[in-house]
Write a protein that holds these residues in place. Structure first.
Motif, PDB file in Angstrom:
ATOM      1  N   ALA A  57       0.939  -1.460  -0.448  1.00 19.80           N
ATOM      2  CA  ALA A  57      -0.105  -0.170  -0.007  1.00 19.80           C
ATOM      3  C   ALA A  57       0.732   1.341   0.049  1.00 19.80           C
ATOM      4  N   VAL A  58       0.351   1.881  -0.609  1.00 20.30           N
ATOM      5  CA  VAL A  58       0.874   3.973  -0.371  1.00 20.30           C
ATOM      6  C   VAL A  58       0.135   4.806   0.106  1.00 20.30           C
ATOM      7  N   PRO A  59       1.208   5.418   0.378  1.00 18.79           N
ATOM      8  CA  PRO A  59      -0.390   6.514   1.613  1.00 18.79           C
ATOM      9  C   PRO A  59      -0.593   7.587   0.802  1.00 18.79           C
ATOM     10  N   ASP A  60      -1.572   7.620   0.525  1.00 19.65           N
ATOM     11  CA  ASP A  60      -2.487   8.766   0.032  1.00 19.65           C
ATOM     12  C   ASP A  60      -0.999  10.496   0.370  1.00 19.65           C
ATOM     13  N   SER A  61      -1.288  10.594  -1.260  1.00 16.15           N
ATOM     14  CA  SER A  61       0.084  12.172  -0.796  1.00 16.15           C
ATOM     15  C   SER A  61      -0.524  13.705  -2.203  1.00 16.15           C
ATOM     16  N   LEU A  62      -0.185  14.401  -1.572  1.00 13.83           N
ATOM     17  CA  LEU A  62       0.469  14.937  -3.036  1.00 13.83           C
ATOM     18  C   LEU A  62       1.198  15.342  -3.320  1.00 13.83           C
ATOM     19  N   PRO A  63       1.883  14.723  -3.938  1.00 14.36           N
ATOM     20  CA  PRO A  63       3.306  14.785  -4.097  1.00 14.36           C
ATOM     21  C   PRO A  63       3.859  16.052  -5.337  1.00 14.36           C
ATOM     22  N   ALA A  64       2.540  17.070  -6.069  1.00 13.28           N
ATOM     23  CA  ALA A  64       2.873  18.333  -7.163  1.00 13.28           C
ATOM     24  C   ALA A  64       1.499  18.199  -6.949  1.00 13.28           C
ATOM     25  N   PRO A  65       0.913  19.642  -7.130  1.00 13.59           N
ATOM     26  CA  PRO A  65      -0.382  20.443  -7.288  1.00 13.59           C
ATOM     27  C   PRO A  65      -0.843  19.601  -8.596  1.00 13.59           C
ATOM     28  N   ASP A  66      -2.206  19.440  -8.354  1.00 11.19           N
ATOM     29  CA  ASP A  66      -3.123  18.940  -8.745  1.00 11.19           C
ATOM     30  C   ASP A  66      -2.739  17.590  -9.032  1.00 11.19           C
ATOM     31  N   CYS A  67      -2.125  16.777  -8.665  1.00  5.75           N
ATOM     32  CA  CYS A  67      -1.490  15.155  -9.213  1.00  5.75           C
ATOM     33  C   CYS A  67      -1.720  14.166  -7.655  1.00  5.75           C
ATOM     34  N   PRO A  68      -2.404  13.834  -7.530  1.00  5.40           N
ATOM     35  CA  PRO A  68      -2.893  14.020  -5.703  1.00  5.40           C
ATOM     36  C   PRO A  68      -2.740  12.362  -6.107  1.00  5.40           C
ATOM     37  N   ILE A  69      -2.047  11.029  -5.311  1.00  2.00           N
ATOM     38  CA  ILE A  69      -1.875   9.406  -5.423  1.00  2.00           C
ATOM     39  C   ILE A  69      -2.779   9.382  -3.890  1.00  2.00           C
ATOM     40  N   GLU A  70      -4.017   8.710  -4.553  1.00  2.00           N
ATOM     41  CA  GLU A  70      -5.058   8.322  -3.705  1.00  2.00           C
ATOM     42  C   GLU A  70      -4.908   6.843  -3.977  1.00  2.00           C
ATOM     43  N   ASN A  71      -5.110   5.716  -3.312  1.00  2.00           N
ATOM     44  CA  ASN A  71      -5.867   4.480  -3.197  1.00  2.00           C
ATOM     45  C   ASN A  71      -4.889   3.993  -4.155  1.00  2.00           C
ATOM     46  N   SER A  72      -3.411   3.926  -3.728  1.00  2.87           N
ATOM     47  CA  SER A  72      -2.772   2.764  -4.598  1.00  2.87           C
ATOM     48  C   SER A  72      -1.880   2.718  -3.987  1.00  2.87           C
ATOM     49  N   VAL A  73      -1.115   1.719  -5.013  1.00  8.99           N
ATOM     50  CA  VAL A  73      -0.505   0.180  -4.033  1.00  8.99           C
ATOM     51  C   VAL A  73       0.750   1.174  -5.066  1.00  8.99           C
ATOM     52  N   ARG A  74       2.069  -0.393  -4.125  1.00 10.78           N
ATOM     53  CA  ARG A  74       3.466  -0.115  -5.344  1.00 10.78           C
ATOM     54  C   ARG A  74       4.056  -2.055  -5.681  1.00 10.78           C
ATOM     55  N   ILE A  75       3.204  -1.975  -7.116  1.00  7.85           N
ATOM     56  CA  ILE A  75       3.298  -3.378  -7.923  1.00  7.85           C
ATOM     57  C   ILE A  75       5.024  -3.318  -7.530  1.00  7.85           C
ATOM     58  N   GLN A  76       4.935  -4.660  -7.023  1.00  8.09           N
ATOM     59  CA  GLN A  76       6.372  -5.457  -6.819  1.00  8.09           C
ATOM     60  C   GLN A  76       6.936  -6.165  -8.438  1.00  8.09           C
ATOM     61  N   ARG A  77       5.706  -6.874  -8.330  1.00  8.14           N
ATOM     62  CA  ARG A  77       5.859  -7.953  -9.306  1.00  8.14           C
ATOM     63  C   ARG A  77       4.238  -8.561  -9.585  1.00  8.14           C
ATOM     64  N   GLY A  78       4.523  -9.481 -10.627  1.00  8.39           N
ATOM     65  CA  GLY A  78       3.368 -10.804 -10.836  1.00  8.39           C
ATOM     66  C   GLY A  78       3.737 -11.972 -10.668  1.00  8.39           C
ATOM     67  N   ALA A  79       2.793 -12.787 -11.601  1.00  3.98           N
ATOM     68  CA  ALA A  79       3.846 -14.004 -12.636  1.00  3.98           C
ATOM     69  C   ALA A  79       4.817 -13.879 -13.065  1.00  3.98           C
ATOM     70  N   VAL A  80       4.959 -12.262 -13.452  1.00  3.13           N
ATOM     71  CA  VAL A  80       5.514 -11.360 -14.401  1.00  3.13           C
ATOM     72  C   VAL A  80       7.221 -11.018 -13.417  1.00  3.13           C
ATOM     73  N   ALA A  81       8.376 -10.412 -13.502  1.00  2.00           N
ATOM     74  CA  ALA A  81       9.420  -9.333 -13.180  1.00  2.00           C
ATOM     75  C   ALA A  81       8.207  -8.887 -14.430  1.00  2.00           C
ATOM     76  N   PHE A  82       9.199  -6.899 -13.345  1.00  2.00           N
ATOM     77  CA  PHE A  82       8.714  -6.141 -14.129  1.00  2.00           C
ATOM     78  C   PHE A  82      10.664  -5.423 -13.707  1.00  2.00           C
ATOM     79  N   ASN A  83      10.746  -4.455 -14.847  1.00  5.96           N
ATOM     80  CA  ASN A  83      12.172  -3.638 -14.765  1.00  5.96           C
ATOM     81  C   ASN A  83      12.165  -2.880 -14.303  1.00  5.96           C
ATOM     82  N   GLY A  84      11.300  -2.921 -13.131  1.00  2.00           N
ATOM     83  CA  GLY A  84      11.183  -2.105 -11.869  1.00  2.00           C
ATOM     84  C   GLY A  84       9.977  -1.973 -11.750  1.00  2.00           C
ATOM     85  N   SER A  85       9.141  -1.492 -10.091  1.00  2.00           N
ATOM     86  CA  SER A  85       8.724  -1.404  -9.695  1.00  2.00           C
ATOM     87  C   SER A  85       7.783   0.350  -9.580  1.00  2.00           C
ATOM     88  N   PHE A  86       6.056  -0.042  -9.725  1.00  2.00           N
ATOM     89  CA  PHE A  86       5.884   0.928  -9.882  1.00  2.00           C
ATOM     90  C   PHE A  86       4.243   1.205  -9.295  1.00  2.00           C
TER      91      PHE A  86
END
Length: 212
Positions: A57-86
């Protein structure tokens, strides 16, 4: 009404009001269940718990004006790997899980007879507008993901930039992937949309449905 009031008992996958289970094959109710996740954090969390994704889980935040991060998660991988989490909104994460499980891997098995083991992406959150417009991109809310390439179990690498117009097999795979994404995400944009998308698929859970 009868199902909603509990007068008729249906299996959860055929009950419009039951939480979405990512493990179940998509059916005509899946788009409605995805739509219901939009403003229901608890329902989305229930769906995400069935996704098989590794996330935090990612805490709700406002890292920049008009760009809220809400109800979000950081995905590390699924059944596949990623070049980086997102970072992804919960609805985007659920849509991605549906795409990976029921679309991407089916396309890989059909064309190559083996699974995708790694996805290369350009990221999700970016506090910016759409092109030269004054409208915020879905990336500004971490509600979009740009996917650029795929690696198969045998090490073969397929990229949108090189292979969209490449060999018949690779081009067919990428078109199956695009079609599968259109079934899971509200918007899917690729090389046929414009030159800005010549090297990736843009996938988002915004208000408008578009498959290009």
């Amino acid at each position: 009404m009868a199902v909603w009031r509990g007068w008729v008992d249906l299996p959860p996958r055929w009950n419009p009001w039951a939480p979405l289970d990512v493990r179940e094959s998509p059916n005509p109710l899946t788009p409605f269940k995805l739509w219901r996740l939009r403003d229901n954090r608890e329902l989305c969390e229930q769906a995400l718990a069935t996704s098989g994704l590794r996330y935090a889980a990612v805490p709700d935040s406002l890292p920049a004006p008009d760009c809220p991060i809400e109800n979000s998660v950081r995905i590390q991988r699924g059944a596949v790997a990623f070049n980086g989490s997102f970072i992804a909104t919960c609805p985007l994460a659920v849509a991605y899980a549906l795409f990976e499980r029921h679309g991407l891997q089916s396309a890989a098995q059909e064309i190559y007879g083996q699974p995708v083991v790694r996805i290369e992406h350009y990221g999700s959150f970016a506090c910016r507008n759409i092109g030269q417009s004054n409208r915020r991109s879905q990336h500004a809310r971490a509600n979009a993901l740009d996917i650029a390439g795929f690696r198969l179990r045998d090490g073969r690498r397929i990229t949108v930039a090189r292979d969209w117009k490449g060999s018949d097999r690779d081009a067919r795979f990428l078109r199956l992937v695009r079609d599968a994404a259109c079934r899971s995400f509200n918007t899917t944009l690729g090389p046929e949309y414009n030159r800005a998308h010549h090297d990736h698929f843009h996938l988002d859970m915004g208000l408008y449905r578009m498959c290009r």
